[in-house]
Design a protein around this motif. Structure first.
Motif, PDB file in Angstrom:
ATOM      1  N   UNK A 146       3.386  16.691  43.421  1.00 15.46           N
ATOM      2  CA  UNK A 146       2.868  18.045  43.221  1.00 15.46           C
ATOM      3  C   UNK A 146       3.400  18.608  41.902  1.00 15.46           C
ATOM      4  N   UNK A 147       4.586  18.191  41.476  1.00 15.95           N
ATOM      5  CA  UNK A 147       5.062  18.650  40.161  1.00 15.95           C
ATOM      6  C   UNK A 147       4.203  18.068  39.038  1.00 15.95           C
ATOM      7  N   UNK A 148       3.725  16.837  39.246  1.00 20.73           N
ATOM      8  CA  UNK A 148       2.815  16.256  38.252  1.00 20.73           C
ATOM      9  C   UNK A 148       1.542  17.114  38.166  1.00 20.73           C
ATOM     10  N   UNK A 149       1.076  17.582  39.329  1.00 24.11           N
ATOM     11  CA  UNK A 149      -0.119  18.441  39.334  1.00 24.11           C
ATOM     12  C   UNK A 149       0.170  19.746  38.604  1.00 24.11           C
ATOM     13  N   UNK A 150       1.366  20.306  38.835  1.00 30.27           N
ATOM     14  CA  UNK A 150       1.735  21.547  38.151  1.00 30.27           C
ATOM     15  C   UNK A 150       1.742  21.316  36.638  1.00 30.27           C
TER      16      UNK A 150
END
Ligand code: GLU
Ligand code: ASP
Length: 497
Positions: free
Chosen positions: A190-194
């Motif tokens: 999810x940090x990659x998505x952010x």
């Protein structure tokens, strides 16, 4: 695009405002920084996510299959640059293509952020393959649009952009890797998505002020009739792929192995077809044919180089996890952190190499020689990995400095080959095909990883010495051959350096 359009574009971009470079470089730098953050952050934990047991939050695949999937995924990500180039050139222009690419990439990471198993993994891959194909080649090609052809800042603009790529790749494993491995893989994804969200927002918010008309032109638009034809062909093709895929899955004929094998074949067939089409085109002149022949050994060398470099996130990542002492000098290391070593060395050493080439001036090695150094160092980066197994066997955990040395060596090779590779492609490809040079260069990486998908499954700690020895040795032999024929290739390049 004719030269008056080109002038209009350059004039529309504020020519200063980012370290003495056109303000548009700011937007492109940070868009690509965040896109690479998301990509390399995801890749730093993806292998572990695939093969860790379910009790540790993984999918529990076997290590060989996971390695093979990493490679084929990487291959498709660069192969799809062909689609991105086509969409931008013929349909909607580079800027819109970058935007849609960013959206798909973000969706891909969001899907992985959900704890939804193997199916989610494949869906996410589909989004990221297409998204990166749309975004990556086009964001780089807009860099070329914000400078006039004579602008002396052009090359250094590309070097700054290259630093953006590697700065993103450098911090990603430290952030996504730490969160993914210490807390939860899905939180990491999810940090990659952010990250991609930040890049996309920055692109959308700043592009009007910084990029002017750059990226808004459709260079070679399809006519209405051509569009209809193209869309119906694409529609039928897509339908066929979906139907065949569905039939394959239902009947059990389409296994992961068969899918990977098909893509591996494509990795060879696509560049071969490219070369044949360019060579036989009536638009290609005799001088250009000679340059094209000169490009073939360089293409193969680049493939060999990327085959080793890209195993850094597969074989060396597995080595970091399974074969390395992770308690070192009082610190508890995460295996994903090793993925920061390549970009770290690039960021530190790229300016040294830039200085070196300038200092050597006309005495600097020719492009084929630089490529041969690339292969020699890549080969060495694998050969050194024989030493720990040779000295202590493959049972006892190895000092992490061996991996540091290996990444250091491959980066020396990367700095000889990668920054000149794209520019060599631009100069050696026939002028009727320049719109496709970015895709052609990315194909060196795509083909390398297509072949890697077959090779990486042979790595096991027990076969380690043979594995590193054979691949490293092959790279060194190819490097030596290339060195020996480099003057001949240089001659065939007909004035290109
Ligand atoms: N590490 C490079 C990047 O992400 C590899 C691209 C290439 O194959 O040239 O941009
Ligand atoms: N050096 C790679 C590239 O140029 C980044 C990496 O492998 O982490 O982007």
């Amino acid at each position: 695009m004719d030269s008056s359009d080109k002038d209009k574009i350059v004039q529309s971009v504020p020519q200063t405002g980012f370290f003495g470079h056109p303000r548009g470089l700011f937007t492109l730098f940070f868009t690509e920084f965040w896109e690479r953050f998301s990509y390399y952050g995801m890749r730093a934990i993806l292998l572990y996510y695939m093969y860790y047991e379910v009790t540790r939050g993984g999918l529990g695949l076997d290590q060989e299959t996971a390695a093979s999937i990493m490679a084929i995924y990487g291959s498709l990500v660069y192969m799809s640059g062909i689609i991105g180039g086509w969409v931008a050139d013929r349909l909607i222009g580079t800027s819109k293509t970058v935007f849609y690419g960013g959206v798909l990439i973000m969706l891909g990471h969001i899907v992985l952020a959900l704890p939804a198993g193997v199916m989610a993994l494949f869906i996410s891959m589909g989004f990221i393959v297409i998204g990166t194909g749309l975004l990556k080649p086009n964001v780089s090609s807009i860099v070329g649009d914000v400078y006039s052809d004579e602008d002396p800042r052009r090359d250094s603009g590309f070097s700054i952009f290259y630093m953006g790529i590697n700065a993103g790749a450098l911090i990603a494993p430290l952030i996504v890797g730490t969160v993914g491995q210490q807390y939860n893989f899905h939180l990491g994804f999810s940090l990659a998505a952010v990250g991609m969200f930040l890049g996309l927002s920055l692109f959308v918010v700043t592009k009007r002020k910084t990029l002017g008309l750059a990226g808004t032109y459709v260079v070679n638009p399809l006519t209405g009739e051509e569009k209809r034809k193209a869309f119906s062909r694409i529609g039928i093709g897509a339908l066929l792929v979906v139907l065949l895929g569905a039939a394959g899955i239902v009947t059990g004929l389409l296994t992961i192995e068969r899918f990977v094998f098909t893509v591996s074949i494509l990795g060879i067939v696509i560049p071969a077809a490219y070369f044949v089409v360019m060579y036989r085109s009536p638009k290609t002149s005799d001088v250009e044919r000679s340059r094209l022949l000169a490009y073939i050994p360089l293409f193969i060398a680049a493939m060999m180089f990327w085959a080793i470099q890209e195993q850094g996130s597969i074989i060396l990542a597995r080595y970091a996890d399974k074969r390395t002492q992770l308690s070192f000098a009082g610190i508890e290391l995460q295996s994903s952190w090793f993925q920061s070593l390549n970009p770290l060395f690039i960021v530190v050493l790229a300016p040294v190499f830039a200085w070196l080439w300038v200092k050597l001036g006309s005495r600097q090695p020719t492009t084929p020689k630089k490529f041969s150094f690339g292969l020699l160092f890549a080969g060495l980066s694998f050969l050194v990995m024989i030493v720990p197994a040779y000295m202590n066997g493959t049972e006892s955990p190895v000092n992490p400095m061996w991996l540091v040395l290996s990444f250091f060596l491959v980066v020396i090779g990367e700095l000889c080959l990668s920054p000149v590779g794209l520019s060599a492609t631009t100069k050696l490809a026939p002028s009727a095909f320049t719109a496709q040079t970015m895709s052609l260069w990315f194909l060196t990486n795509a083909s390398a990883q297509a072949i890697n998908a077959q090779i990486v499954r042979f790595y096991k700690p027990e076969t380690e010495i043979l594995y590193f020895g054979a691949i490293g040795g092959l790279s060194i032999i190819l490097g030596l051959i290339l060195y020996l024929i480099s003057s001949k290739i240089h001659g065939m390049m007909k004035g290109v350096n």
